[in-house]
Design an enzyme around this catalytic site. Structure first.
Site, PDB file in Angstrom:
ATOM      1  N   TRP A 166       0.791  -1.345   0.015  1.00 21.61           N
ATOM      2  CA  TRP A 166      -0.190  -0.028  -0.010  1.00 21.61           C
ATOM      3  C   TRP A 166       0.823   1.243   0.173  1.00 21.61           C
ATOM      4  O   TRP A 166       0.382   2.312  -0.409  1.00 21.61           O
ATOM      5  CB  TRP A 166      -1.072  -0.180   1.114  1.00 21.61           C
ATOM      6  CG  TRP A 166      -0.163   0.151   2.638  1.00 21.61           C
ATOM      7  CD1 TRP A 166       0.763  -0.221   2.971  1.00 21.61           C
ATOM      8  CD2 TRP A 166      -0.861   0.970   3.488  1.00 21.61           C
ATOM      9  NE1 TRP A 166       1.153  -0.055   4.246  1.00 21.61           N
ATOM     10  CE2 TRP A 166       0.048   1.101   4.584  1.00 21.61           C
ATOM     11  CE3 TRP A 166      -1.984   2.003   3.744  1.00 21.61           C
ATOM     12  CZ2 TRP A 166      -0.193   1.548   5.937  1.00 21.61           C
ATOM     13  CZ3 TRP A 166      -2.128   2.248   5.054  1.00 21.61           C
ATOM     14  CH2 TRP A 166      -1.284   2.313   6.038  1.00 21.61           C
ATOM     15  N   ASP A 167       1.986   1.205   0.311  1.00 24.69           N
ATOM     16  CA  ASP A 167       3.114   2.171   0.600  1.00 24.69           C
ATOM     17  C   ASP A 167       2.948   3.016  -0.947  1.00 24.69           C
ATOM     18  O   ASP A 167       3.258   4.222  -0.988  1.00 24.69           O
ATOM     19  CB  ASP A 167       4.466   1.840   0.688  1.00 24.69           C
ATOM     20  CG  ASP A 167       4.747   1.093   2.083  1.00 24.69           C
ATOM     21  OD1 ASP A 167       3.877  -0.051   2.164  1.00 24.69           O
ATOM     22  OD2 ASP A 167       5.522   1.213   2.707  1.00 24.69           O
ATOM     23  N   GLU A 227       0.082  -3.214  12.394  1.00 26.60           N
ATOM     24  CA  GLU A 227       0.220  -4.796  12.487  1.00 26.60           C
ATOM     25  C   GLU A 227       0.757  -5.340  13.644  1.00 26.60           C
ATOM     26  O   GLU A 227       0.978  -6.546  13.786  1.00 26.60           O
ATOM     27  CB  GLU A 227       1.225  -4.884  11.406  1.00 26.60           C
ATOM     28  CG  GLU A 227       1.056  -4.569  10.087  1.00 26.60           C
ATOM     29  CD  GLU A 227       1.748  -4.722   9.028  1.00 26.60           C
ATOM     30  OE1 GLU A 227       1.444  -4.859   7.723  1.00 26.60           O
ATOM     31  OE2 GLU A 227       3.293  -4.525   9.294  1.00 26.60           O
ATOM     32  N   LYS A 232       2.046   0.259  16.362  1.00 27.19           N
ATOM     33  CA  LYS A 232       2.951   0.336  15.579  1.00 27.19           C
ATOM     34  C   LYS A 232       2.943   1.564  14.977  1.00 27.19           C
ATOM     35  O   LYS A 232       4.175   2.270  14.458  1.00 27.19           O
ATOM     36  CB  LYS A 232       3.098  -0.949  14.509  1.00 27.19           C
ATOM     37  CG  LYS A 232       3.743  -1.163  13.387  1.00 27.19           C
ATOM     38  CD  LYS A 232       3.965  -2.052  12.654  1.00 27.19           C
ATOM     39  CE  LYS A 232       5.072  -2.234  11.711  1.00 27.19           C
ATOM     40  NZ  LYS A 232       4.992  -3.159  10.502  1.00 27.19           N
ATOM     41  N   GLN A 233       2.117   1.863  14.143  1.00 23.23           N
ATOM     42  CA  GLN A 233       2.023   3.102  13.128  1.00 23.23           C
ATOM     43  C   GLN A 233       0.524   3.693  12.983  1.00 23.23           C
ATOM     44  O   GLN A 233      -0.324   3.270  13.652  1.00 23.23           O
ATOM     45  CB  GLN A 233       2.382   2.636  11.875  1.00 23.23           C
ATOM     46  CG  GLN A 233       1.369   1.701  11.176  1.00 23.23           C
ATOM     47  CD  GLN A 233       1.835   1.159   9.884  1.00 23.23           C
ATOM     48  OE1 GLN A 233       2.803   0.413  10.172  1.00 23.23           O
ATOM     49  NE2 GLN A 233       1.276   1.205   8.734  1.00 23.23           N
TER      50      GLN A 233
END
Length: 1212
Positions: free
Chosen positions: A546-547, A677, A744-745
């Site tokens: 997806w980056d 994740e 995580k993000q």
């Protein structure tokens, strides 16, 4: 006063408002008649202006119902050609009243602006002819000079440098090969990571942080040793098994495709006969044999230059490597070997040198040799390789060399092994002929580049033609290459005049994305797959995540929409496989895998089911945003044949995937993973469910617009999908989330940006609380795309403080790696301390995220659309919602922003936001939202009840519409964010930490007006110091203050000030001037003479804080220090005005938060203090510079980190 007169708002507000109202009425009637007789044409399709309007007519239709007066440009002049009498004005005002009554009583007309008919849009122009003089930015040179000290906070900057003017990054230290210290060259098709000597292939031999098994390896899924090698786009192998994977059982259903590296195309080596044969290659050159080293990367043209002296300084080696920007399959290496005549021994006569041009299969990974050979006719060598298990794909590496001033005397050279091919050239360097220059021309052609040509002989001929045509034309090729890069930058540029580091990061981010993508020579049947590490790394196996869709492509879209389209065409090319994936699991529609490569099948690294379903939303978002951008080719056909199939098939899949919960009366999702994740296989991921909701609305709007069949079930699901929330109205990342969660993000915050930037559903009811809550729960070692999202969210949601800018610094300082300004995936690269994560490098995702934080975050720009209720047609518009940027004095400029096929400059200065329409021949529509509906204060949990709706696209969300024509500019005053705490003279001022903070923290967070950001000392046993500059010509008498600690207060604090002096102000002004205009080392005036000082030559000890202040304000003050002790000004000292003030917590420990998993925002511990000047010696109380010293923590625990300083408040 009649319309003929020029009316200025600031001269007569009443007349201005009266005429503006009348002008709106007139224009609404004009538009009404136009729409009746000409149909509902959106502005984007209109070739002419409305009847009755000319270039001399400045039609102002600001939304006087909702637009705050401070948002109306005070510099706009209203000009009218027609002389209208007072009777006409009164008549129009009466008509306005009647018209308003009709609108307010008719539910059809009073629907939300997101779906209002253009007939009744508050549409008009508050513009003026474009003035080039207003498009420049100005910033205080002292501020920019101070910003250069931020480079010292970057990892590994000790021996690095940045040439601001020439955009050159460089290193002065020759060391062992390690990935983070290596530059690379790339042109969007071929790329090569460059080792320490400047060319060739090298395995990593050093990890900067750990010496342990696995320290030299790359991360998941390959976990192979890192290397400096070469790559070609889309050259994927098939692997039955990988070293590491999440779902090995899926290997039985299909192989994974990971990138293959190709034989190194920069591979030149040479030997010298000096007391035996000595090889010059990355494996053989010893650190002790190299002096006078520098290696540079020019971001202006993508050339890597390396220069060093070798073997006691006797031999100088210079090299240049570049991948041609226009001739994508061509790479060039220039090597110059020369004698340093002054360093030759007395007995020297000659130096035998043998140069080798080599192609070596061992420098490639995951390839099989197909053929190698000598091309004697052209004195060249070649090698053809296949990616593992893909015999129908091949890549040719073809190389030929020339020697400057001679014929090509390279001869065949036979290695004993069968996996190398070479030619060599022998010469002798003497004092009379001390130099030899070699030019290596290498062409790389793969099947994927040459129209999927499987025949290796055809590709070999193609490669031969490229290299042999280039041979001997180095200068013209170089000129052509540089021009191509210049043309790219002529289409895109970003300026941040107050901050050298941020501006460099913006420019390097643009460079890295451009170096790894291309505009043309892209197969329409394949598109452009771009891996996380681009063309210089096999991080994440070179696969597409997806980056590419959410982070990289949107950053390129405003500048290079054709590149974004090429990237999205890769998803279009694999769409049929996504349909097959859905069938494989008995679903309708299409479902993409989490990872893709040569194929988009479901694999052990990239499951399609029971994993990150949001990838399907991400891909649809990327495609729809291209249509929203409206570039050439992103037309109705693009919407119908590219975007619509992706959106529709995703909607069909999600309709079948969601399950209705009769107890909740809502649709739920199961067994998924959100972007965070750390939490796998959960239910009701908030971002995923919000994405499904939004996508289903897109599907309904697009399908209706195109006249396609629309399933009514889509909107039923969209209106009733479950978004989990806590009792305090904080969005839960997933059902059952507990209060000890570490994220995580960025996850929930993604619901605000980028998910919300397509339509007007961009403000979540609870988004502000979400922003505060999750900003405290991000993993300290999380990935580098996290905080760019917080920049955009804070800028769009918060009306107080400047945390959008402090988040910007958090996006850079922990993640950017010197010397070549490449992002690492992690803030902590030490896999022994970060959870055994080997970071991806370079991390292009972060480059894309950082650019978006500027392009869309700080500017408030969003692509958007509206649907006309009567026609059901989509009309595109650009939202513009800029705020003041106090941490970036002078503002930012974005040059050549492309929208609807037009070219814009976006300027945010200290007072105004400007959109200048400088290219193209069509008008664009702009919407300025009304920020007064935002409430980022008084958000305690008791104020909000739990709501069922999650996205607030309510009828109350209004804005003002403008139409901007070519050669005009829209100027609006910036929204002036309010102080977090009244009377705080320190908020949003300049600050620097004089002692180390926790990795990832930035000092700006302590002054940004956000009570949920913080700076934390690295070691609580030290006295932590923060130095604050209250501003030029801004001195204050500090009488009291407040410190907000959050849940971890300090043990005690001290406060010191530097008593104000006009001479001190002059000192810093002249230091800046001196550093900007002259050089001490070149014989410039001594600093004491610059200041008119005639002090005696007496050396005095300088106060540590004074010295820190000088270094902060002067950057390279080490050059000036010899001159400074003679000046009595430097004998000044910071005076303590508060000393060892004890801290007592005023908030209890909320044990039930942990025990009962309660999700809520907690009150902060605060310390209030007052200053007693009666006990302080000295007469001057005013000060500009302040030092806060923080010691220890109140709790005597095992945590070595210091107190969390959320906010510093200083008051008079």
């Amino acid at each position: 006063m009649g319309f003929k007169d020029k009316i200025l708002f600031w001269k007569d507000e009443v007349q201005y408002r009266t005429l503006a109202v009348a002008d709106q009425v007139a224009n609404r009637f004009l538009h009404s008649f136009e729409n009746v007789y000409q149909g509902d044409e959106s502005v984007e399709d209109a070739d002419s202006r409305p009847v009755g309007l000319t270039n001399e007519t400045l039609s102002h239709s600001s939304d006087f119902f909702v637009l705050p007066e401070e948002r109306i440009s005070t510099r706009v002049k209203i000009r009218r050609q027609n002389i209208l009498n007072t009777t006409l004005i009164l008549g129009m005002l009466i008509a306005l009243v009647i018209w308003t009554a009709i609108l307010s009583t008719n539910s059809y007309f009073s629907s939300s602006l997101a779906s209002a008919s253009p007939l009744f849009n508050k549409e008009g122009r508050v513009v003026r002819p474009m003035r080039e003089s207003n498009l420049g930015l100005h910033a205080d040179p002292q501020t920019r000079k101070s910003s250069k000290t931020l480079y010292d906070l970057l990892s590994d900057f000790d021996n690095a440098f940045y040439d601001d003017e020439n955009m050159i990054l460089g290193s002065l230290a020759f060391g062992e090969n390690t990935y983070s210290r290596q530059p690379y060259v790339a042109n969007g098709y071929i790329g090569s990571r460059i080792p320490n000597i400047g060319f060739g292939y090298a395995l990593d031999t050093l990890n900067l942080y750990a010496d342990a098994p696995g320290a030299l390896n790359n991360g998941w899924p390959l976990r192979n040793r890192r290397f400096a090698g070469s790559f070609v786009s889309d050259f994927y192998s098939l692997q039955a098994k990988l070293n590491s994977t999440n779902f090995p059982e899926l290997d039985e259903k299909g192989y994974t495709t990971v990138i293959s590296s190709i034989p190194e195309w920069t591979d030149l080596q040479f030997t010298v006969d000096l007391n035996g044969t000595k090889w010059f290659n990355p494996q053989s050159v010893l650190i002790d044999d190299v002096i006078n080293y520098n290696q540079n990367l020019s971001m202006k043209d993508g050339i890597v230059s390396t220069n060093m002296d070798w073997l006691n300084g006797m031999i100088n080696i210079k090299s240049e490597v570049w991948a041609h920007r226009k001739i994508h399959s061509l790479g060039i290496t220039r090597l110059e070997i020369s004698l340093n005549l002054d360093a030759l021994p007395d007995e020297f006569t000659e130096l035998p040198v043998t140069v080798y041009d080599i192609i070596d299969l061992n420098t490639s990974h995951r390839t099989t040799l197909y053929e190698k050979g000598q091309d004697e006719d052209n004195k060249a060598i070649y090698m053809i390789v296949n990616p593992d298990n893909v015999p129908y794909s091949n890549a040719v590496v073809y190389s030929t060399c020339t020697i400057k001033g001679t014929e090509n005397n390279f001869s065949p050279y036979n290695f004993t092994s069968d996996d190398r091919i070479a030619r060599n050239y022998m010469t002798n360097l003497t004092e009379e002929n001390p130099k030899v220059v070699i030019y290596k021309y290498t062409s790389v052609v793969s099947s994927e580049y040459n129209n999927d040509e499987p025949n290796p002989n055809v590709n070999l001929k193609f490669a031969s033609n490229i290299a042999n045509t280039a041979k001997g034309n180095y200068k013209s090729l170089l000129s052509n290459h540089k021009r191509a890069w210049y043309d790219l930058y002529n289409d895109a540029f970003i300026e941040i005049p107050s901050d050298s580091l941020l501006e460099m990061t913006a420019r390097s981010s643009l460079f890295h994305l451009l170096a790894n993508t291309r505009q043309y020579n892209v197969s329409t049947t394949r598109g452009l797959p771009v891996g996380v590490g681009g063309l210089s790394s096999d991080s994440y196996g070179g696969m597409v995540f997806w980056d590419a869709d959410v982070w990289m492509a949107p950053a390129l879209l405003p500048f290079f929409p054709n590149i974004a389209m090429n990237m999205n065409n890769y998803r279009n090319a694999t769409h049929q496989q996504a349909i097959e994936n859905a069938k494989q699991y008995n679903y309708p529609g299409a479902v993409y895998p989490w990872t893709s490569g040569r194929y988009a099948n479901c694999t052990s690294t990239g499951p399609c089911i029971d994993y990150e379903y949001h990838i399907n939303v991400d891909i649809a978002l990327a495609s729809f945003s291209i249509y929203m951008n409206g570039a050439e080719g992103a037309d109705e056909d693009y919407l119908r044949f590219t975007t619509w199939p992706m959106v529709k098939d995703a909607a069909v899949f999600f309709k079948a995937y969601v399950k209705y919960n009769e107890t909740l009366g809502e649709y739920e999702t199961y067994n998924l993973t959100d972007p965070d994740e750390f939490a796998n296989h959960v239910n009701n991921g908030a971002f995923t469910n919000a994405g499904i909701k939004t996508l289903l609305k897109w599907a309904t709007d697009i399908g209706t617009h195109l006249g396609e069949e629309v399933d009514p079930k889509w909107m039923e699901i969209a209106d009733n999908i479950h978004i989990p929330r806590s009792d305090s109205n904080i969005t839960l990342e997933y059902s059952g989330m507990n209060s000890s969660v570490e994220i995580k993000q960025a996850d929930v915050t993604l619901m605000v940006y980028p998910l919300g930037y397509i339509n007007d559903e961009s403000i979540l009811n609870n988004a502000i609380k979400d922003l505060y809550y999750y900003s405290e729960r991000q993993s300290a070692s999380g990935p580098a795309m996290t905080y760019p999202v917080f920049v955009a969210a804070a800028a769009s949601l918060l009306n107080h403080g400047s945390s959008s800018q402090s988040y910007l610094y958090k996006s850079v300082l922990p993640y950017l790696r010197s010397p070549f300004a490449q992002f690492s995936e992690q803030s902590d690269d030490n896999f022994l301390t970060n959870g055994l994560t080997q970071p991806a490098f370079p991390f292009l995702t972060a480059n894309g995220g950082f650019l978006q934080s500027i392009l869309f975050g700080l500017t408030g720009l969003r692509y958007s659309y509206e649907v006309t209720p009567r026609t059901k047609k989509i009309s595109r518009l650009l939202k513009f919602d800029p705020v003041k940027l106090p941490l970036l004095p002078g503002g930012i400029a974005i040059r050549n922003f492309k929208y609807m096929g037009q070219v814009l400059d976006i300027i945010i200065d200290d007072n105004n936001g400007t959109i200048a329409h400088k290219g193209g021949d069509k008008p664009i529509r702009i919407k300025v939202p009304n920020r007064d509906i935002l409430h980022d204060r008084n958000i305690t949990s008791a104020l909000y009840s739990k709501r069922d709706d999650d996205l607030s696209a309510t009828d109350d969300y209004y804005g003002t519409y403008f139409t901007l024509y070519p050669n005009e500019e829209l100027v609006i005053p910036l929204y002036d964010t309010k102080l977090n705490i009244d009377g705080n003279i320190a908020e949003s001022k300049q600050i620097t930490n004089l002692t180390a903070g926790v990795p990832g923290d930035v000092g700006f967070s302590a002054l940004d007006g956000n009570n949920y950001t913080h700076w934390q000392p690295f070691d609580k046993s030290d006295n932590a110091k923060l130095l604050i500059d209250l501003g030029f010509n801004s001195t204050h008498v500090i009488k009291k203050g407040i410190i907000l600690w959050g849940q971890r207060p300090a043990k005690n604090i001290s406060l010191s000030v530097l008593p104000h002096s006009e001479r001190i102000e002059q000192l810093f002004a002249n230091i800046t001037d001196l550093l900007e205009t002259s050089s001490i080392t070149k014989g410039g005036l001594p600093l004491n003479q610059m200041l008119g000082q005639t002090q005696s030559n007496v050396t005095a000890e300088i106060d540590d804080d004074i010295l820190a202040l000088l270094n902060w304000k002067g950057d390279d003050l080490d050059q000036l220090i010899p001159y400074l002790p003679d000046m009595h000004l430097l004998q000044e000292k910071f005076i303590p005005i508060l000393k060892d003030y004890p801290i007592k917590p005023n908030q209890r420990y909320y044990e039930e938060i942990i025990d009962d998993d309660i999700i809520k925002l907690l009150p902060s511990n605060t310390t209030e203090f007052t200053i007693d000047y009666n006990s302080i010696p000295g007469g001057e109380k005013r000060a500009r510079y302040v030092v806060l010293t923080v010691h220890g923590t109140y709790d005597d625990d095992d945590d070595l980190k210091g107190a969390t300083i959320r906010e510093i408040v200083l008051q008079e």
